[in-house]
Motif scaffolding. Structure first.
Motif, PDB file in Angstrom:
ATOM      1  N   LEU A  74       0.839  -1.191   0.000  1.00 40.11           N
ATOM      2  CA  LEU A  74       0.000   0.000   0.000  1.00 40.11           C
ATOM      3  C   LEU A  74       0.876   1.245   0.000  1.00 40.11           C
ATOM      4  O   LEU A  74       1.843   1.340   0.739  1.00 40.11           O
ATOM      5  CB  LEU A  74      -0.929  -0.002   1.214  1.00 40.11           C
ATOM      6  CG  LEU A  74      -1.943  -1.144   1.252  1.00 40.11           C
ATOM      7  CD1 LEU A  74      -2.802  -1.026   2.502  1.00 40.11           C
ATOM      8  CD2 LEU A  74      -2.810  -1.160   0.013  1.00 40.11           C
ATOM      9  N   GLU A  75       0.512   2.190  -0.821  1.00 37.10           N
ATOM     10  CA  GLU A  75       1.244   3.444  -0.949  1.00 37.10           C
ATOM     11  C   GLU A  75       0.800   4.434   0.126  1.00 37.10           C
ATOM     12  O   GLU A  75       1.587   5.211   0.652  1.00 37.10           O
ATOM     13  CB  GLU A  75       1.014   4.001  -2.354  1.00 37.10           C
ATOM     14  CG  GLU A  75       1.656   5.322  -2.655  1.00 37.10           C
ATOM     15  CD  GLU A  75       0.697   6.488  -2.459  1.00 37.10           C
ATOM     16  OE1 GLU A  75       1.197   7.604  -2.279  1.00 37.10           O
ATOM     17  OE2 GLU A  75      -0.537   6.302  -2.469  1.00 37.10           O
ATOM     18  N   SER A  76      -0.494   4.421   0.467  1.00 33.77           N
ATOM     19  CA  SER A  76      -1.024   5.296   1.503  1.00 33.77           C
ATOM     20  C   SER A  76      -2.274   4.663   2.105  1.00 33.77           C
ATOM     21  O   SER A  76      -2.926   3.822   1.474  1.00 33.77           O
ATOM     22  CB  SER A  76      -1.345   6.692   0.936  1.00 33.77           C
ATOM     23  OG  SER A  76      -2.240   6.600  -0.150  1.00 33.77           O
ATOM     24  N   VAL A  77      -2.586   5.067   3.341  1.00 29.75           N
ATOM     25  CA  VAL A  77      -3.752   4.534   4.045  1.00 29.75           C
ATOM     26  C   VAL A  77      -4.422   5.676   4.808  1.00 29.75           C
ATOM     27  O   VAL A  77      -3.785   6.693   5.115  1.00 29.75           O
ATOM     28  CB  VAL A  77      -3.379   3.396   5.029  1.00 29.75           C
ATOM     29  CG1 VAL A  77      -2.723   2.238   4.283  1.00 29.75           C
ATOM     30  CG2 VAL A  77      -2.499   3.877   6.155  1.00 29.75           C
ATOM     31  N   THR A  78      -5.686   5.505   5.141  1.00 30.16           N
ATOM     32  CA  THR A  78      -6.389   6.518   5.925  1.00 30.16           C
ATOM     33  C   THR A  78      -5.973   6.433   7.390  1.00 30.16           C
ATOM     34  O   THR A  78      -5.426   5.429   7.845  1.00 30.16           O
ATOM     35  CB  THR A  78      -7.912   6.335   5.830  1.00 30.16           C
ATOM     36  OG1 THR A  78      -8.273   5.056   6.362  1.00 30.16           O
ATOM     37  CG2 THR A  78      -8.410   6.471   4.390  1.00 30.16           C
ATOM     38  N   HIS A  79      -6.275   7.502   8.120  1.00 31.34           N
ATOM     39  CA  HIS A  79      -5.978   7.524   9.552  1.00 31.34           C
ATOM     40  C   HIS A  79      -6.701   6.386  10.274  1.00 31.34           C
ATOM     41  O   HIS A  79      -6.147   5.757  11.175  1.00 31.34           O
ATOM     42  CB  HIS A  79      -6.383   8.865  10.171  1.00 31.34           C
ATOM     43  CG  HIS A  79      -5.661  10.044   9.594  1.00 31.34           C
ATOM     44  ND1 HIS A  79      -4.299  10.069   9.379  1.00 31.34           N
ATOM     45  CD2 HIS A  79      -6.119  11.254   9.186  1.00 31.34           C
ATOM     46  CE1 HIS A  79      -3.955  11.232   8.866  1.00 31.34           C
ATOM     47  NE2 HIS A  79      -5.036  11.966   8.726  1.00 31.34           N
ATOM     48  N   GLU A  80      -7.924   6.117   9.870  1.00 32.00           N
ATOM     49  CA  GLU A  80      -8.704   5.036  10.504  1.00 32.00           C
ATOM     50  C   GLU A  80      -8.075   3.677  10.231  1.00 32.00           C
ATOM     51  O   GLU A  80      -8.103   2.798  11.083  1.00 32.00           O
ATOM     52  CB  GLU A  80     -10.154   5.067  10.026  1.00 32.00           C
ATOM     53  CG  GLU A  80     -10.931   6.268  10.503  1.00 32.00           C
ATOM     54  CD  GLU A  80     -11.070   6.346  12.020  1.00 32.00           C
ATOM     55  OE1 GLU A  80     -11.347   5.311  12.658  1.00 32.00           O
ATOM     56  OE2 GLU A  80     -10.912   7.452  12.567  1.00 32.00           O
ATOM     57  N   ALA A  81      -7.511   3.491   9.052  1.00 28.74           N
ATOM     58  CA  ALA A  81      -6.821   2.239   8.740  1.00 28.74           C
ATOM     59  C   ALA A  81      -5.599   2.074   9.639  1.00 28.74           C
ATOM     60  O   ALA A  81      -5.339   0.979  10.148  1.00 28.74           O
ATOM     61  CB  ALA A  81      -6.419   2.201   7.269  1.00 28.74           C
TER      62      ALA A  81
END
Length: 100
Positions: A74-81
């Motif tokens: 994954l290149e980026s994820v949400t804060h919740e993730a």
């Protein structure tokens, strides 16, 4: 064309969705709590403008198939993730496993 199919992730069933559009294909794998998606996902928008929705999601770039999406880091994820232990660099399949 739109295709949906079940995908086994550690003995649980996620849903893979492929949407073929002119000159691009959208790829997504969804579990009970969240989803991963190809580079079309705007993680910044989810974090900043839609933060109150607490969306659990991750983005992988440079993928062309569902199999590549599940294997790619994954290149980026949400804060919740991140609160579920999902971090950039984690393979897609591992992130989806944490989304059940």
């Amino acid at each position: 064309m739109v295709q949906m199919k079940p995908v086994d992730i550690d003995g649980r069933t996620a849903i893979a969705i492929e949407v073929r559009l002119p000159k691009t294909t959208l790829l997504m794998v969804s579990a009970e709590k969240g989803y991963i998606m190809c580079g079309a996902l705007d993680v910044g928008l989810l974090n900043e403008k839609l933060g109150s929705r607490r969306i659990i999601a991750g983005r992988a770039t440079g993928v062309r198939t569902i199999e590549e999406l599940l294997a790619a880091p994954l290149e980026s994820v949400t804060h919740e993730a991140e609160m579920l232990g999902i971090v950039p660099g984690m393979p897609g399949h591992e992130a989806v496993s944490r989304m059940f």
